[in-house]
Design a protein around this motif. Structure first.
Motif, mmCIF file in Angstrom:
data_model
loop_
_atom_site.group_PDB
_atom_site.id
_atom_site.type_symbol
_atom_site.label_atom_id
_atom_site.label_comp_id
_atom_site.label_asym_id
_atom_site.label_seq_id
_atom_site.Cartn_x
_atom_site.Cartn_y
_atom_site.Cartn_z
ATOM 1 N N ASN A 203 0.842 -1.333 0.099
ATOM 2 C CA ASN A 203 0.083 0.003 0.012
ATOM 3 C C ASN A 203 0.907 1.250 -0.233
ATOM 4 O OD1 ASN A 203 -2.892 -0.734 0.177
ATOM 5 N ND2 ASN A 203 -2.147 -2.043 1.632
ATOM 6 N N TYR A 292 -4.111 5.075 0.459
ATOM 7 C CA TYR A 292 -3.382 3.767 0.512
ATOM 8 C C TYR A 292 -2.086 3.892 1.766
ATOM 9 C CZ TYR A 292 -4.871 2.143 -3.982
ATOM 10 O OH TYR A 292 -5.613 1.509 -4.955
ATOM 11 N N ILE A 295 -3.974 2.694 4.838
ATOM 12 C CA ILE A 295 -4.133 1.466 4.829
ATOM 13 C C ILE A 295 -3.000 0.656 5.334
ATOM 14 C CG2 ILE A 295 -4.521 -0.659 3.653
ATOM 15 C CD1 ILE A 295 -6.296 0.808 1.692
ATOM 16 N N ASN A 298 -2.079 1.182 9.241
ATOM 17 C CA ASN A 298 -3.094 0.330 9.857
ATOM 18 C C ASN A 298 -2.597 -0.968 9.774
ATOM 19 O OD1 ASN A 298 -5.073 1.984 11.065
ATOM 20 N ND2 ASN A 298 -6.068 2.460 8.983
ATOM 21 N N SER A 299 -2.074 -1.339 8.564
ATOM 22 C CA SER A 299 -1.785 -2.757 8.522
ATOM 23 C C SER A 299 -0.691 -3.472 9.556
ATOM 24 C CB SER A 299 -0.905 -3.077 7.223
ATOM 25 O OG SER A 299 -1.845 -2.737 6.063
#
Lengths: 324, 324
Positions: A203, A292, A295, A298-299
């Motif tokens: 991302n 992106y 994301i 957050n991953s």
């Protein structure tokens, strides 16, 4: 703690390791261009990410240095060959290899960089060597496939947003994803951790490329790249493709001229930029970059808290706000 | 036992494995040229040698198949890029990739073949994987260095026999040496065995290249290559370099025209061939081919007696007597 300073420190260690690694190498005909391109600057983003991923997951980043320079050397190999294919004369403010030397030198020094990247990878003394070579090789194949898709986009008249996203997933994001994966493998991370960091890399890579496309249109200053180069060259970027879906009338005609490379020069750049703004494409691209990036961040929320993680979060935010 | 038939059998197994391995792969733009070049024929010498070395040293050649196709794919990658650099339009009787498609396609499909070669290498399930990747990578680097030396020879006016031998050691012999080494590593051979088989590969490679140079001048028939092509192109082969050391007067002038690529066309080939004969260069090259072949064969005398060894000896003799 100053992240900026910390990044410089990682970069310095990588640069020094790279310098030592490429000190010798004969014949000069082959290795001089290799040193020329590798010491011409660059953010060293991929190797820094690899080291940080390793550190985040409990590995010692010093044991990962050879992998870090392997991904950087590989990345530079792709630039050398891409510049031939794109007929680009300049890169990072200096002449490209095929321009400064010639075509054969550029092909061959690219090839040897590819091989040298593997040489540094094989110097790793780690448990999961097999998986590391596998990840590196997957990235190499996807980068080639991404470049092929890019060439296809450039000559095809039936290009959608999906094609574009697939292309940048492979051409740009795959190497970033696999760089952090390799860092995680060196740290002997477990399956869940590897998936988390891969998602971060993928991302981040997508955000990075979209931001790159955006900066070509809106950047305020020139750092070795010419502003609006993508427009002049009719590159099928996200911005152009999305604008083409929306624009009508005279504006659509102008975008089609860009798309078809029909007598577009730099004088048209401000007008195309205005069209992008008018149809909300600039805003949308910025939102996608942000999406992106979020994301990506957050991953890795699930991963352990430490300095390396803070740096990875800072870096993601920084890349999506960068001006160059 | 019929060696010829046995060779065909090895070749068939390799071809089938290669075909299965390359059946899919997207985008077509990238993989069609890969399949085109890899299925255009070829002796499959390097993979056969790899399998035989493995078998000779007690390994199961079927476990080595992925390594065998890796060296073949890598070899074909070097042909694709060399053909660009040599501006060669034909190879094995068909158009080269850059001629049939274009420059970008040839660069990029070459690159992906390099990466795919590693993919098959990583599929090996063997104990000494690390050493195998290392050997493969050493070969890749030396082949690039050899090609760079070759390009240097082509533009240098101070070229000696030593330069030539160093060049072919890297450009041709290194991959053959490392192919048999990889076969031996898969068989988990000991150090002495590995040294013996490496010496076989290196010397066979030197004999093979000298024979190739010789055949360009004296071959009776044309198999996809034009006779005297090296002479017309002023390639600095062993024959030309040695003849230049010996010839005088008018004959020396003719050889210098070849060396300097000064208006030489195919009508001059018979004359140059006569000069080579006259100064004993054809005989000497034949003797050197025989010498290197004998060293190759003697190197493996110490190794176990079996079918694979008999085949390796037969193959060495056959290559030095080959007419194509």
């Amino acid at each position: 703690m100053d992240f900026e300073q910390s990044y410089s420190e990682y970069k310095r260690v990588i640069d020094e390791h790279l310098k030592r690694a490429l000190l010798d190498g004969e014949p000069d005909l082959l290795y001089e261009p290799v040193r020329y391109i590798l010491f011409a600057g660059g953010k060293r983003l991929r190797p820094v990410l690899l080291l940080l991923a390793c550190e985040l997951l409990g590995g010692n980043p010093f044991t990962a240095l050879n992998a870090a320079i392997a991904v950087e050397i590989f990345h530079n190999f792709t630039l050398v060959h891409d510049d031939i294919m794109d007929k680009a004369d300049m890169r990072r403010g200096i002449e490209t290899i095929h321009k400064k030397w010639d075509l054969n030198t550029a092909i061959l020094s690219g090839d040897v960089m590819f091989a040298i990247a593997y040489r540094f990878l094989t110097k790793l003394e780690v448990k999961r060597f097999n998986e590391i070579v596998d990840a590196f090789t997957k990235a190499a194949i996807e980068v080639c496939e991404g470049q092929a898709l890019d060439l296809k986009l450039e000559t095809s008249f039936d290009v959608g947003i999906d094609d574009y996203i697939e292309m940048i997933s492979k051409k740009t994001a795959s190497l970033i994803k696999h760089s952090v994966k390799i860092g995680a493998l060196i740290a002997d991370a477990d399956e869940g951790e590897i998936q988390a960091i891969e998602s971060y890399g993928l991302n981040l890579g997508l955000a990075f490329q979209l931001q790159d496309d955006l900066l070509d249109v809106v950047a305020g200053e020139d750092f070795g790249k010419s502003i609006g180069g993508d427009i002049v060259n009719g590159k099928r970027t996200f911005l152009l493709l999305r604008a083409l879906q929306r624009a009508e009338g005279k504006e659509r005609e102008i975008l089609l001229r860009v798309f078809n490379r029909d007598g577009v020069d730099s004088s048209l750049v401000p007008l195309v930029r205005d069209i992008y703004y008018y149809y909300g494409v600039i805003d949308e691209t910025q939102e996608m970059v942000k999406l992106y990036t979020d994301i990506a961040i957050n991953s890795i929320r699930v991963l352990p808290e430490n300095n390396a993680k803070d740096m990875l979060i800072w870096l993601a935010n920084k890349l999506c706000e960068r001006k160059i």
